[in-house]
Design a protein around this motif. Structure first.
Motif, PDB file in Angstrom:
ATOM      1  N   CYS A   1      61.960  50.043  18.816  1.00  0.00           N
ATOM      2  CA  CYS A   1      61.765  51.253  19.929  1.00  0.00           C
ATOM      3  C   CYS A   1      60.615  52.660  20.353  1.00  0.00           C
ATOM      4  O   CYS A   1      60.244  52.642  21.330  1.00  0.00           O
ATOM      5  N   ILE A   2      59.832  52.194  19.058  1.00  0.00           N
ATOM      6  CA  ILE A   2      58.815  52.962  19.205  1.00  0.00           C
ATOM      7  C   ILE A   2      57.498  51.923  20.218  1.00  0.00           C
ATOM      8  O   ILE A   2      56.805  52.366  21.323  1.00  0.00           O
ATOM      9  N   ILE A   3      57.015  50.301  19.961  1.00  0.00           N
ATOM     10  CA  ILE A   3      56.798  49.361  20.852  1.00  0.00           C
ATOM     11  C   ILE A   3      57.290  49.600  22.339  1.00  0.00           C
ATOM     12  O   ILE A   3      56.290  49.937  23.481  1.00  0.00           O
ATOM     13  N   ASN A   4      58.076  49.984  22.853  1.00  0.00           N
ATOM     14  CA  ASN A   4      59.040  49.242  23.918  1.00  0.00           C
ATOM     15  C   ASN A   4      59.308  50.578  25.190  1.00  0.00           C
ATOM     16  O   ASN A   4      59.590  50.423  26.180  1.00  0.00           O
ATOM     17  N   CYS A   5      59.313  51.881  24.052  1.00  0.00           N
ATOM     18  CA  CYS A   5      59.894  53.564  25.365  1.00  0.00           C
ATOM     19  C   CYS A   5      59.089  53.298  26.231  1.00  0.00           C
ATOM     20  O   CYS A   5      57.544  53.701  25.797  1.00  0.00           O
ATOM     21  N   PRO A   6      58.908  53.754  27.635  1.00  0.00           N
ATOM     22  CA  PRO A   6      58.387  53.665  28.390  1.00  0.00           C
ATOM     23  C   PRO A   6      57.192  55.126  27.850  1.00  0.00           C
ATOM     24  O   PRO A   6      55.882  55.507  28.506  1.00  0.00           O
ATOM     25  N   VAL A   7      57.611  56.335  28.003  1.00  0.00           N
ATOM     26  CA  VAL A   7      57.099  57.106  27.279  1.00  0.00           C
ATOM     27  C   VAL A   7      56.229  57.374  25.540  1.00  0.00           C
ATOM     28  O   VAL A   7      56.440  58.952  26.162  1.00  0.00           O
ATOM     29  N   SER A   8      56.219  56.462  25.438  1.00  0.00           N
ATOM     30  CA  SER A   8      55.870  56.754  23.815  1.00  0.00           C
ATOM     31  C   SER A   8      56.085  57.187  22.709  1.00  0.00           C
ATOM     32  O   SER A   8      55.974  57.944  22.059  1.00  0.00           O
ATOM     33  N   SER A   9      58.086  57.415  23.124  1.00  0.00           N
ATOM     34  CA  SER A   9      58.633  58.702  21.885  1.00  0.00           C
ATOM     35  C   SER A   9      58.695  57.792  20.986  1.00  0.00           C
ATOM     36  O   SER A   9      59.362  56.736  21.123  1.00  0.00           O
ATOM     37  N   ASP A  10      58.475  58.782  19.681  1.00  0.00           N
ATOM     38  CA  ASP A  10      58.404  57.798  18.489  1.00  0.00           C
ATOM     39  C   ASP A  10      59.604  57.907  17.404  1.00  0.00           C
ATOM     40  O   ASP A  10      59.161  59.361  16.806  1.00  0.00           O
ATOM     41  N   ILE A  11      60.334  57.126  17.165  1.00  0.00           N
ATOM     42  CA  ILE A  11      61.906  57.342  16.385  1.00  0.00           C
ATOM     43  C   ILE A  11      61.115  57.992  14.927  1.00  0.00           C
ATOM     44  O   ILE A  11      62.125  58.918  14.495  1.00  0.00           O
ATOM     45  N   ARG A  12      59.797  57.874  14.450  1.00  0.00           N
ATOM     46  CA  ARG A  12      59.428  58.714  13.356  1.00  0.00           C
ATOM     47  C   ARG A  12      59.405  59.348  13.271  1.00  0.00           C
ATOM     48  O   ARG A  12      59.264  60.380  12.583  1.00  0.00           O
ATOM     49  N   ASN A  13      58.494  60.083  14.569  1.00  0.00           N
ATOM     50  CA  ASN A  13      58.666  61.564  15.041  1.00  0.00           C
ATOM     51  C   ASN A  13      59.425  62.449  14.007  1.00  0.00           C
ATOM     52  O   ASN A  13      59.161  63.277  13.923  1.00  0.00           O
ATOM     53  N   ILE A  14      60.836  62.112  14.791  1.00  0.00           N
ATOM     54  CA  ILE A  14      61.956  62.977  14.800  1.00  0.00           C
ATOM     55  C   ILE A  14      62.133  62.339  13.620  1.00  0.00           C
ATOM     56  O   ILE A  14      63.117  63.922  12.806  1.00  0.00           O
ATOM     57  N   PHE A  15      61.910  61.063  12.472  1.00  0.00           N
ATOM     58  CA  PHE A  15      62.267  61.799  10.864  1.00  0.00           C
ATOM     59  C   PHE A  15      61.680  63.036  10.046  1.00  0.00           C
ATOM     60  O   PHE A  15      61.989  63.478   9.709  1.00  0.00           O
ATOM     61  N   LEU A  16      59.996  62.579  10.945  1.00  0.00           N
ATOM     62  CA  LEU A  16      58.982  63.812  10.507  1.00  0.00           C
ATOM     63  C   LEU A  16      60.048  64.881  10.238  1.00  0.00           C
ATOM     64  O   LEU A  16      59.783  66.302   9.988  1.00  0.00           O
ATOM     65  N   SER A  17      60.318  65.526  12.117  1.00  0.00           N
ATOM     66  CA  SER A  17      61.352  66.990  12.379  1.00  0.00           C
ATOM     67  C   SER A  17      62.323  67.406  11.354  1.00  0.00           C
ATOM     68  O   SER A  17      62.449  68.185  11.133  1.00  0.00           O
ATOM     69  N   VAL A  18      63.076  66.530  11.051  1.00  0.00           N
ATOM     70  CA  VAL A  18      64.369  66.292  10.952  1.00  0.00           C
ATOM     71  C   VAL A  18      63.647  67.514   9.203  1.00  0.00           C
ATOM     72  O   VAL A  18      64.765  67.978   8.230  1.00  0.00           O
ATOM     73  N   GLU A  19      62.750  65.996   8.820  1.00  0.00           N
ATOM     74  CA  GLU A  19      62.387  66.368   7.565  1.00  0.00           C
ATOM     75  C   GLU A  19      62.077  68.015   7.115  1.00  0.00           C
ATOM     76  O   GLU A  19      62.308  68.854   6.594  1.00  0.00           O
TER      77      GLU A  19
END
Ligand code: SF4
Ligand code: SF4
Ligand code: SF4
Ligand code: SF4
Lengths: 325, 346
Positions: free
Chosen positions: B320-338
């Motif tokens: 999902c990180i590699i293929n998202c057209p707008v470069s949304s990165d699920i790992r950043n969401i984890f960081l936000s949640v933390e």
């Protein structure tokens, strides 16, 4: 050196955005920011002047940011606009989808964006760890390989033929590029596909469209695809097949092409975002040619020019209308 | 456990031998894109790949899956069932993607309803996984209970070492299979210790996202947090992150009718990121904007899955990180949640 010019523009973009936010001329800046992997970028939405350093400008900035504007958005928005973003804004205003009053167009000159799909095919399935553009070369580093590619060969096809490097209208312009009078487009790049036999053409279309997984990234990223219910999603009753079968894929792409004819602003975003790397430029470029030849029209250039698909003239060519008896 | 080896050059022999008894699916490269296809010619297989663009879930859960066919006969309708599913080997799947198969098993057999299509396939599939020598920088399998040589969800695990492939049987099914293969020989015992070390080294080099397995507890209190507005504003609502995810399994059921009165009922991939996905017959749509759709993807994988099935809905493949057209990165969401959680705690 390409990279230097681009660096300066990036700096001015940040300064301009900061100033606009500080002076409260805009509530929001929409621009590009670095993606989390090389050769990628994403949109960013900045409301706080202290965050303008997030803004970047480089040849991976392939999205058409006009997608993020909406008529019912009452915020004052500053939008970083390369040529085709400006064209999209103009055409959306012509189609009465946007109000210009709330939008500040921050024009920037564009050198064309990279054709990432072509780069990926070239380097195989290896992961790119770092990529830089220097001296008209793309320098790519991976875990156990280095590759240098000539920049010119990996620029998006629509960017090579683009005549509008800066937006046709703007409120602020960054860089010292003057609007140039565009040279006449000869559409020579279409010769190869146009000279193919019908059979070879269909084989080529099949080869490209067969791979489509119907994720609709192309449609969702396209500034001209704003219908609240796309023809392909009509389900009461169903209008067209929704499977990723070649015949359904063909219908989807061909009808979408009809729907963007005379409206497409040749930004190439649909191709850039396709996760499978399908080259949709071959469709959009042909549309551009047909519209130019038949209606002498280019979308998104002139706020006063009526869109050809929304007007009727008695001298419109209609030799394709065949009367049956 | 049985340990065997085969020289890399002879891999076609192994494939050919498997083909005598099984349909063999493996990674194939088409126009620069690696995907899983039935191997007809052993030479087609492409083992020099990091991970396939389209996950091997496409074998278990095809993009177009015929549920049954039918033909109108007089006033009635004749139902034509699918032919029985053949014995199949999936060769060269990465351990993260085969972990995804366990999620399919859970989802399609949970509660009262058992999906015959997916479950039948699962029963007939033998998985020959291939360890990851070069995890990508976007991989985080070790943060979600997986690993580049994870044995949990494969029948046989292959590790590439020097000029050979080493095969290790993990399940009885796997053992029975490799005992039958003639083109492989007993593993060189001297190399086995080295292979184990190599596997450990590669695994420990993958950065770990601390606390990801228990992130569901933090998500519990964040449903209405303003972070979802931030996270969703760039998303264009396409199907890239979910279609290419090895664990996403949502589908739409359609009917295809031909003029001659025949037809089929099919199921195709669908995604929670499309507005139509939640449109109800009444016209009501509980998720009308991007925000709840983006949030749904995260909650389904990292909150509902752990709570309902005691399993994480993500295997950390990074697609999902590699293929998202707008470069949304699920790992950043984890960081936000933390970060959010720390704020509420502090
Ligand atoms: S069809 Fe493609 S090239 Fe044309 S405006 Fe839409 S995204 Fe841009
Ligand atoms: S983005 Fe590519 S794969 Fe997705 S629907 Fe468009 S052409 Fe097909
Ligand atoms: S959510 Fe992303 S990282 Fe997790 S399994 Fe799906 S595609 Fe891979
Ligand atoms: S791939 Fe990216 S843009 Fe598309 S739905 Fe997923 S997060 Fe949104």
């Amino acid at each position: 050196m390409v990279i230097n010019i681009i660096d300066d523009i990036e700096k001015s973009i940040r300064e301009t955005a900061k100033k606009l936010l500080e002076e409260k001329k805009v509530d929001l800046i929409i621009g590009y920011t670095k993606g989390s992997i090389p050769l990628r970028s994403g949109p960013c939405f900045i409301t706080d002047a202290s965050q303008t350093d997030m803004l970047v400008w480089n040849q991976s900035c392939d999205l058409n940011l006009a997608k993020y504007l909406a008529k019912n958005d009452n915020r004052k928005i500053g939008i970083i606009s390369k040529g085709c973003v400006g064209r999209a804004i103009v055409h959306l205003i012509v189609e009465k989808q946007l109000n210009k009053e709330n939008i500040t167009i921050i024009g920037i000159p564009c050198e064309g964006v990279l054709n990432r799909a072509k780069i990926m095919v070239e380097i195989g399935d290896k992961e790119i760890i770092e990529a830089n553009i220097e001296d008209n070369k793309i320098i790519i580093k991976g875990k156990d390989f280095n590759k240098t590619l000539p920049l010119q060969d990996y620029i998006n096809q629509l960017c090579i033929t683009c005549h509008y490097k800066i937006p046709p209208i703007f409120d602020i312009i960054i860089g010292n590029k003057k609007p140039e009078k565009p040279p006449k487009d000869d559409f020579k790049d279409l010769n190869e596909i146009e000279s193919k036999s019908s059979n070879d053409k269909i084989e080529y279309f099949k080869k490209e469209l067969n791979r489509c997984i119907r994720c609709y990234a192309c449609r969702e990223a396209c500034p001209m695809c704003y219908c609240s219910l796309c023809f392909i999603d009509q389900n009461k009753p169903v209008w067209f097949g929704k499977t990723a079968d070649i015949s359904d894929n063909f219908i989807f792409h061909m009808i979408r092409a009809f729907h963007v004819a005379g409206r497409c602003v040749s930004c190439g975003t649909c191709s850039s975002v396709c996760p499978i790397g399908i080259d949709l430029n071959f469709i959009t470029r042909k549309l551009e040619k047909i519209v130019k030849e038949r209606f002498d029209f280019e979308s998104g250039i002139n706020l006063a020019a009526p869109p050809p698909m929304g007007t009727h003239k008695f001298d419109d060519k209609q030799e394709f209308m065949i009367e049956e008896d | 456990m049985v340990q065997k080896m085969i020289s890399k050059e002879k891999i076609s022999d192994l494939i050919k031998e498997l083909q005598k008894e099984f349909k063999v699916f493996g990674p194939v490269k088409e126009e620069g894109v690696v995907l899983f296809k039935e191997i007809t010619d052993a030479k087609e297989i492409c083992l020099d790949y990091s991970n396939s663009k389209i996950p091997a879930k496409s074998v278990l859960f095809p993009m177009i899956d015929t549920l049954f066919s039918y033909k109108k006969e007089g006033k009635g309708v004749k139902i034509i069932e699918n032919p029985p599913y053949e014995k199949t080997v999936i060769f060269g799947i990465r351990p993260c993607d085969s972990m995804g198969f366990s999620l399919f098993k859970n989802f399609f057999s949970f509660g009262k309803y058992k999906d015959p299509h997916v479950l039948n396939r699962l029963k007939n599939i033998t998985i020959i996984g291939m360890g990851c020598l070069e995890p990508r920088t976007t991989c985080f399998c070790t943060s979600v209970n997986g690993g580049p040589f994870n044995k949990e969800s494969v029948d046989v695990l292959i590790t590439e070492f020097k000029d050979n492939y080493y095969l290790e049987s993990i399940t009885d099914k796997g053992e029975a299979l490799i005992k039958k293969i003639k083109s492989i020989t007993d593993a060189d015992k001297g190399d086995l210790a080295k292979i184990e070390k190599l596997q450990k080294d590669i695994e420990s080099a993958i950065p770990v996202i601390e606390g990801l397995v228990s992130i569901y507890t933090k998500l519990d209190g964040l449903f209405d947090h303003p972070m979802w507005k931030m996270e969703s504003q760039g998303c264009i609502g396409c199907g890239a992150c979910t279609y290419l995810c090895p664990t996403c399994h949502c589908f739409d059921v359609l009917e295809e009718n031909k003029q001659d009165g025949s037809g089929r009922r099919i199921r195709i991939w669908d995604t929670c990121q499309f507005p139509l996905f939640t449109l109800e017959t009444s016209g009501h749509n509980p998720r009308t904007t991007k925000l709840p759709r983006v949030r749904q993807r995260i909650y389904h994988k990292f909150n509902y899955y752990p709570k309902n099935y005691n399993i994480i809905g993500c295997v950390g493949c990074g697609r999902c990180i590699i293929n998202c057209p707008v470069s949304s990165d699920i790992r950043n969401i984890f960081l936000s949640v933390e970060n959010m959680s720390f704020k509420t705690e502090g």
